[in-house]
Write a protein that holds these residues in place. Structure first.
Motif, mmCIF file in Angstrom:
data_model
loop_
_atom_site.group_PDB
_atom_site.id
_atom_site.type_symbol
_atom_site.label_atom_id
_atom_site.label_comp_id
_atom_site.label_asym_id
_atom_site.label_seq_id
_atom_site.Cartn_x
_atom_site.Cartn_y
_atom_site.Cartn_z
ATOM 1 N N VAL A 164 0.841 -1.195 0.000
ATOM 2 C CA VAL A 164 0.000 0.000 0.000
ATOM 3 C C VAL A 164 0.878 1.247 0.000
ATOM 4 C CG1 VAL A 164 -1.630 1.345 1.394
ATOM 5 C CG2 VAL A 164 -2.004 -1.098 1.063
ATOM 6 N N ALA A 165 1.930 1.224 0.777
ATOM 7 C CA ALA A 165 2.814 2.392 0.869
ATOM 8 C C ALA A 165 3.743 2.514 -0.335
ATOM 9 C CB ALA A 165 3.633 2.315 2.144
ATOM 10 N N GLY A 166 3.821 1.482 -1.144
ATOM 11 C CA GLY A 166 4.707 1.522 -2.306
ATOM 12 C C GLY A 166 6.138 1.165 -1.979
ATOM 13 N N GLN A 175 -3.334 -4.891 -10.075
ATOM 14 C CA GLN A 175 -4.120 -5.437 -11.186
ATOM 15 C C GLN A 175 -5.617 -5.400 -10.900
ATOM 16 O OE1 GLN A 175 -2.377 -6.047 -13.897
ATOM 17 N NE2 GLN A 175 -0.572 -5.586 -12.662
ATOM 18 N N PHE A 176 -5.964 -5.292 -9.621
ATOM 19 C CA PHE A 176 -7.373 -5.338 -9.222
ATOM 20 C C PHE A 176 -7.883 -3.998 -8.708
ATOM 21 C CE2 PHE A 176 -5.908 -9.674 -9.204
ATOM 22 C CZ PHE A 176 -6.951 -10.334 -9.835
ATOM 23 N N VAL A 177 -7.175 -2.934 -9.046
ATOM 24 C CA VAL A 177 -7.630 -1.580 -8.737
ATOM 25 C C VAL A 177 -8.200 -0.998 -10.031
ATOM 26 C CG1 VAL A 177 -6.957 0.733 -7.980
ATOM 27 C CG2 VAL A 177 -5.890 -1.276 -6.927
ATOM 28 N N PRO A 178 -9.515 -0.757 -10.058
ATOM 29 C CA PRO A 178 -10.127 -0.237 -11.288
ATOM 30 C C PRO A 178 -9.577 1.142 -11.656
ATOM 31 C CG PRO A 178 -11.808 -1.013 -9.756
ATOM 32 C CD PRO A 178 -10.503 -1.010 -9.015
ATOM 33 N N ASP A 179 -9.510 1.397 -12.956
ATOM 34 C CA ASP A 179 -9.067 2.710 -13.448
ATOM 35 C C ASP A 179 -9.964 3.799 -12.880
ATOM 36 O OD1 ASP A 179 -7.009 1.619 -14.941
ATOM 37 O OD2 ASP A 179 -8.267 1.379 -16.725
ATOM 38 N N GLY A 180 -9.329 4.878 -12.481
ATOM 39 C CA GLY A 180 -10.075 6.016 -11.989
ATOM 40 C C GLY A 180 -10.428 5.958 -10.523
ATOM 41 N N GLN A 181 -10.166 4.825 -9.873
ATOM 42 C CA GLN A 181 -10.450 4.697 -8.444
ATOM 43 C C GLN A 181 -9.181 5.002 -7.653
ATOM 44 O OE1 GLN A 181 -11.643 0.915 -6.653
ATOM 45 N NE2 GLN A 181 -13.773 1.604 -6.830
ATOM 46 N N VAL A 184 -5.203 3.700 -2.896
ATOM 47 C CA VAL A 184 -4.951 3.333 -1.496
ATOM 48 C C VAL A 184 -6.159 2.655 -0.841
ATOM 49 C CG1 VAL A 184 -4.376 4.229 0.803
ATOM 50 C CG2 VAL A 184 -3.096 5.004 -1.196
ATOM 51 N N PRO A 185 -7.379 3.209 -0.920
ATOM 52 C CA PRO A 185 -8.507 2.513 -0.280
ATOM 53 C C PRO A 185 -8.771 1.129 -0.878
ATOM 54 C CG PRO A 185 -9.133 4.765 -0.836
ATOM 55 C CD PRO A 185 -7.784 4.508 -1.448
ATOM 56 N N ARG A 186 -8.654 1.039 -2.194
ATOM 57 C CA ARG A 186 -8.906 -0.254 -2.845
ATOM 58 C C ARG A 186 -7.825 -1.265 -2.458
ATOM 59 N NH1 ARG A 186 -13.065 -2.543 -5.844
ATOM 60 N NH2 ARG A 186 -12.218 -4.270 -7.013
ATOM 61 N N THR A 187 -6.580 -0.840 -2.423
ATOM 62 C CA THR A 187 -5.487 -1.735 -2.040
ATOM 63 C C THR A 187 -5.649 -2.188 -0.600
ATOM 64 O OG1 THR A 187 -4.055 -0.593 -3.610
ATOM 65 C CG2 THR A 187 -2.980 -2.005 -2.029
ATOM 66 N N LEU A 188 -6.096 -1.300 0.264
ATOM 67 C CA LEU A 188 -6.364 -1.689 1.654
ATOM 68 C C LEU A 188 -7.467 -2.742 1.730
ATOM 69 C CD1 LEU A 188 -6.142 1.736 3.511
ATOM 70 C CD2 LEU A 188 -4.614 -0.222 3.783
ATOM 71 N N LEU A 189 -8.503 -2.574 0.922
ATOM 72 C CA LEU A 189 -9.574 -3.572 0.872
ATOM 73 C C LEU A 189 -9.028 -4.920 0.400
ATOM 74 C CD1 LEU A 189 -12.573 -4.455 0.953
ATOM 75 C CD2 LEU A 189 -12.757 -3.605 -1.402
ATOM 76 N N LEU A 190 -8.247 -4.902 -0.658
ATOM 77 C CA LEU A 190 -7.672 -6.145 -1.177
ATOM 78 C C LEU A 190 -6.745 -6.794 -0.151
ATOM 79 C CD1 LEU A 190 -6.862 -4.974 -4.825
ATOM 80 C CD2 LEU A 190 -8.861 -6.263 -4.033
ATOM 81 N N ALA A 191 -5.971 -5.979 0.538
ATOM 82 C CA ALA A 191 -5.067 -6.493 1.573
ATOM 83 C C ALA A 191 -5.871 -7.140 2.704
ATOM 84 C CB ALA A 191 -4.188 -5.371 2.113
ATOM 85 N N THR A 192 -6.970 -6.503 3.077
ATOM 86 C CA THR A 192 -7.827 -7.063 4.122
ATOM 87 C C THR A 192 -8.392 -8.407 3.695
ATOM 88 O OG1 THR A 192 -8.401 -4.829 4.840
ATOM 89 C CG2 THR A 192 -9.863 -6.594 5.541
#
Length: 173
Positions: free
Chosen positions: A56-58, A148-154, A157-165
């Motif tokens: 998430v932090a890169g 790969q699972f973060v939609p374009d335009g979203q 960070v929030p999406r990556t946190l969701l995926l990590a969870t």
């Protein structure tokens, strides 16, 4: 739920289910005792939290771009797995020189497990955490998989946190 999230859940479930070092250390400690197995699994989940936080932090990108740092993490991870293997061999050797097999000491779950003694949940938790946190492939996997699972335009960070969870919850299950 969107289609990308559902697809990610399938990929993450497969990733978590594949046997590897985490699976091995959890099973070994679970054979010693249920509490040790659960503590080890919680430690693995803690290690996953480290990797997901890095992704998430890169910061995981640094491991890919700085080969010396990546190699250091590889060596630390390999050294820890080697330590676990030597500990297991030492415990097995000690068991045979004590003249006891499983029949000789029915009261000791750790002797029946055939691995190093797991004396308490703290040690099992630490083993699970270190096994996962020192896995050099994990940050590269997270770095390459999560975006790969973060939609374009979203916002990423929030999406990556969701995926990590999702990954951590699947690992706990």
């Amino acid at each position: 739920m969107d289609a990308q999230l559902i697809a990610f859940i399938g990929v993450a479930a497969g990733m978590v289910a594949l046997p590897g070092a985490d699976f091995t250390v959890v099973v070994r400690n679970a054979l010693a005792s249920r509490a040790a197995g659960v503590a080890t699994a919680l430690g693995v989940a803690g290690g996953l939290l480290v990797h997901t936080a890095l992704a998430v932090a890169g910061l995981a990108a640094v491991l890919v771009t700085v080969p010396a740092l990546f190699r250091t993490v590889q060596l630390l991870g390999g050294a820890y797995v080697l330590y676990l293997g030597i500990s297991a061999l030492h415990a097995a050797r000690r068991r045979t020189t004590d003249g006891g097999g499983p029949e000789a000491d029915q009261g000791s779950d750790t002797r029946r497990a055939g691995g190093p003694s797991v004396t308490g949940t703290g040690r099992a938790l630490r083993q699970g955490f270190l096994t996962n946190a020192l896995n050099p492939k994990a940050p590269v996997l997270f770095l390459s998989l999560l975006p790969q699972f973060v939609p374009d335009g979203q916002p990423p960070v929030p999406r990556t946190l969701l995926l990590a969870t999702v990954v951590v919850l699947l690992a706990l299950i």
